[in-house]
Design an enzyme around this catalytic site. Structure first.
Site, PDB file in Angstrom:
ATOM      1  N   SER A  11       9.351   5.499  -3.565  1.00 47.25           N
ATOM      2  CA  SER A  11       9.013   4.719  -2.453  1.00 47.25           C
ATOM      3  C   SER A  11       8.170   5.255  -1.419  1.00 47.25           C
ATOM      4  O   SER A  11       7.981   6.401  -1.344  1.00 47.25           O
ATOM      5  CB  SER A  11      10.303   4.607  -1.674  1.00 47.25           C
ATOM      6  OG  SER A  11      10.128   3.901  -0.543  1.00 47.25           O
ATOM      7  N   GLY A  14       8.953  -5.281  -8.607  1.00 44.58           N
ATOM      8  CA  GLY A  14       9.784  -4.028  -8.974  1.00 44.58           C
ATOM      9  C   GLY A  14      11.286  -4.362  -8.906  1.00 44.58           C
ATOM     10  O   GLY A  14      11.807  -4.761  -7.581  1.00 44.58           O
ATOM     11  N   GLU A  15      12.125  -3.826  -9.766  1.00 48.83           N
ATOM     12  CA  GLU A  15      13.572  -3.945  -9.765  1.00 48.83           C
ATOM     13  C   GLU A  15      14.076  -2.804  -8.538  1.00 48.83           C
ATOM     14  O   GLU A  15      15.313  -2.868  -8.218  1.00 48.83           O
ATOM     15  CB  GLU A  15      14.216  -3.378 -11.010  1.00 48.83           C
ATOM     16  CG  GLU A  15      14.116  -4.586 -12.143  1.00 48.83           C
ATOM     17  CD  GLU A  15      14.649  -4.509 -13.609  1.00 48.83           C
ATOM     18  OE1 GLU A  15      15.167  -3.453 -13.589  1.00 48.83           O
ATOM     19  OE2 GLU A  15      14.722  -5.257 -14.317  1.00 48.83           O
ATOM     20  N   GLY A  48       0.825  -1.183   0.126  1.00 46.23           N
ATOM     21  CA  GLY A  48      -0.061   0.143  -0.024  1.00 46.23           C
ATOM     22  C   GLY A  48       0.900   1.503  -0.164  1.00 46.23           C
ATOM     23  O   GLY A  48       2.061   1.274  -0.396  1.00 46.23           O
ATOM     24  N   ALA A  49       0.422   2.562   0.426  1.00 47.47           N
ATOM     25  CA  ALA A  49       0.804   3.656   0.248  1.00 47.47           C
ATOM     26  C   ALA A  49       1.480   3.789  -1.263  1.00 47.47           C
ATOM     27  O   ALA A  49       2.458   3.977  -1.331  1.00 47.47           O
ATOM     28  CB  ALA A  49       1.901   4.010   1.416  1.00 47.47           C
ATOM     29  N   ASP A  69      13.379  -3.228  -5.707  1.00 44.74           N
ATOM     30  CA  ASP A  69      13.976  -4.156  -4.622  1.00 44.74           C
ATOM     31  C   ASP A  69      14.596  -5.105  -5.345  1.00 44.74           C
ATOM     32  O   ASP A  69      14.040  -6.649  -5.482  1.00 44.74           O
ATOM     33  CB  ASP A  69      12.506  -4.618  -3.898  1.00 44.74           C
ATOM     34  CG  ASP A  69      11.748  -3.500  -3.089  1.00 44.74           C
ATOM     35  OD1 ASP A  69      12.236  -3.095  -2.099  1.00 44.74           O
ATOM     36  OD2 ASP A  69      10.937  -2.779  -3.692  1.00 44.74           O
ATOM     37  N   HIS A 125       4.413   1.534  -8.215  1.00 46.48           N
ATOM     38  CA  HIS A 125       3.182   0.580  -8.168  1.00 46.48           C
ATOM     39  C   HIS A 125       2.599   0.419  -9.303  1.00 46.48           C
ATOM     40  O   HIS A 125       2.040  -0.613  -9.965  1.00 46.48           O
ATOM     41  CB  HIS A 125       2.300   0.800  -6.754  1.00 46.48           C
ATOM     42  CG  HIS A 125       3.049   0.490  -5.558  1.00 46.48           C
ATOM     43  ND1 HIS A 125       3.295   1.649  -4.777  1.00 46.48           N
ATOM     44  CD2 HIS A 125       3.594  -0.292  -4.953  1.00 46.48           C
ATOM     45  CE1 HIS A 125       3.773   1.406  -3.705  1.00 46.48           C
ATOM     46  NE2 HIS A 125       4.196   0.154  -3.485  1.00 46.48           N
TER      47      HIS A 125
HETATM   48  P1  AMP Z   1       5.945  -2.518  -1.368  1.00 45.62           P
HETATM   49  O1  AMP Z   1       4.741  -1.690  -1.589  1.00 45.62           O
HETATM   50  O2  AMP Z   1       7.106  -1.208  -1.068  1.00 45.62           O
HETATM   51  O3  AMP Z   1       6.072  -3.666  -0.820  1.00 45.62           O
HETATM   52  O4  AMP Z   1       6.148  -2.607  -3.343  1.00 45.62           O
HETATM   53  C1  AMP Z   1       5.507  -3.489  -3.725  1.00 45.62           C
HETATM   54  C2  AMP Z   1       6.139  -3.698  -5.512  1.00 45.62           C
HETATM   55  O5  AMP Z   1       6.467  -2.552  -5.976  1.00 45.62           O
HETATM   56  C3  AMP Z   1       7.374  -4.329  -4.998  1.00 45.62           C
HETATM   57  O6  AMP Z   1       7.722  -5.576  -6.170  1.00 45.62           O
HETATM   58  C4  AMP Z   1       8.347  -3.372  -5.318  1.00 45.62           C
HETATM   59  O7  AMP Z   1       9.683  -3.832  -5.834  1.00 45.62           O
HETATM   60  C5  AMP Z   1       7.561  -2.372  -6.322  1.00 45.62           C
HETATM   61  N1  AMP Z   1       7.787  -1.062  -6.245  1.00 45.62           N
HETATM   62  C6  AMP Z   1       8.290  -0.158  -5.252  1.00 45.62           C
HETATM   63  N2  AMP Z   1       8.589   0.967  -5.641  1.00 45.62           N
HETATM   64  C7  AMP Z   1       8.841   0.900  -7.109  1.00 45.62           C
HETATM   65  C8  AMP Z   1       9.449   1.729  -7.964  1.00 45.62           C
HETATM   66  N3  AMP Z   1       9.876   2.945  -7.469  1.00 45.62           N
HETATM   67  N4  AMP Z   1       9.690   1.344  -9.219  1.00 45.62           N
HETATM   68  C9  AMP Z   1       9.269   0.215  -9.427  1.00 45.62           C
HETATM   69  N5  AMP Z   1       8.718  -0.637  -8.630  1.00 45.62           N
HETATM   70  C10 AMP Z   1       8.459  -0.305  -7.187  1.00 45.62           C
END
Ligand code: AMP
Length: 258
Positions: free
Chosen positions: A185, A147-148, A31-32, A150, A37
């Site tokens: 992020s 996402g790359e 989320g957020a 992470d 995303h």
């Molecule tokens: P999270 O909500 O931070 O767990 O991220 C969820 C998914 O979004 C994960 O696969 C992350 O790698 C991807 N993600 C987060 N930020 C980015 C970004 N700036 N660019 C591409 N993918 C992202």
């Protein structure tokens, strides 16, 4: 868009797609939501007929001293963004839906988890693998997008899928950045205006280091810019990867050097 909060609701939402053999693309998130995303959602849409997004802030990937309680939660905004992105099913489980009995997992992170993030967050990848395996069991996607941003996590998930012979394809999505190159992020929300300016230098410093291969100078540069602790800057798998602290915010980024 259907919002499913339980496994039963999720199955009901997905059964028409499953019965007509539609391909299911899955984007797990905490989320957020931001444009990064949504770029994953768009990629899922390009590859699949049905797109599922989950939002679940996973407690098992946070250590007790980390930011689980303060992690940004913006559910109403998230639902609007996901609706506008044309998602078919939003899976919004509570903790007891994901961890009905206990939080133990038979699945552990493999070799891709060694080093880098694990040196500083030793609990992290086992927690990620724990939740992603459970989410995969629930959604049973044909394709899942990560996402790359992470980068090590993406490799850990790829390894898990290969090792367990899970019948799905993992697709890595390029890093979405702001106009200054800062990787988007959810944790950027923690940054003050001054910290945001400094954070925008991280990608610039990494680009220099990617050219000259000098990670030690890059660490010094970040410290002189105002980062107060560098967890790592390392070359790994044709990438330069970094994690660094700015105030109470831990930022990660990486750049292809091949
Ligand atoms: P999270 O909500 O931070 O767990 O991220 C969820 C998914 O979004 C994960 O696969 C992350 O790698 C991807 N993600 C987060 N930020 C980015 C970004 N700036 N660019 C591409 N993918 C992202």
């Amino acid at each position: 868009m259907i919002i499913a909060k339980t496994i039963k609701e999720l199955d009901a939402a997905l059964s028409p797609f499953r019965e007509s053999n539609k391909t299911i693309g899955f984007v797990p998130t905490m989320g957020a939501l931001h444009a990064g995303h949504i770029s994953l959602v768009d990629l899922a849409r390009q590859h699949c007929e049905c797109v599922v997004v989950s939002i679940f802030v996973n407690p098992t990937q946070f250590a007790p001293h980390e930011d689980f309680n303060n992690y940004p939660r913006t559910e109403n905004d998230d639902v609007q963004k996901i609706k506008s992105a044309g998602v078919d099913v939003l899976f919004l489980p509570s903790e007891s839906v994901i961890y009905p009995d206990n939080r133990e997992s038979s699945v552990k992170a493999g070799n891709a988890a060694l080093g880098l993030e694990s040196d500083f967050r030793p609990h992290f990848f086992d927690g990620v693998v724990n939740v992603i395996y459970r989410l995969f069991q629930a959604v049973k996607p044909n394709v899942a997008i990560f996402g790359e941003k992470d980068y090590q996590q993406l490799q850990v998930i790829r390894e898990m899928v290969e090792t367990l012979l899970l019948p799905m394809q993992i697709i890595g999505a390029p890093i979405a950045r702001d106009s200054f190159g800062l990787a988007l992020s959810s944790r950027n929300a923690y940054l003050s205006a001054r910290e945001l300016e400094i954070a925008r230098q991280l990608n610039v410093t990494l680009k220099h280091a990617a050219k000259n291969g000098d990670t030690e100078t890059a660490k010094k540069e970040l410290l002189s810019l105002g980062f107060h602790k560098i967890d790592y800057i390392e070359i790994w798998d044709n990438r330069i990867l970094a994690a660094a602290w700015l105030g109470k915010t831990r930022l990660i980024d990486n750049i292809d050097i091949s």
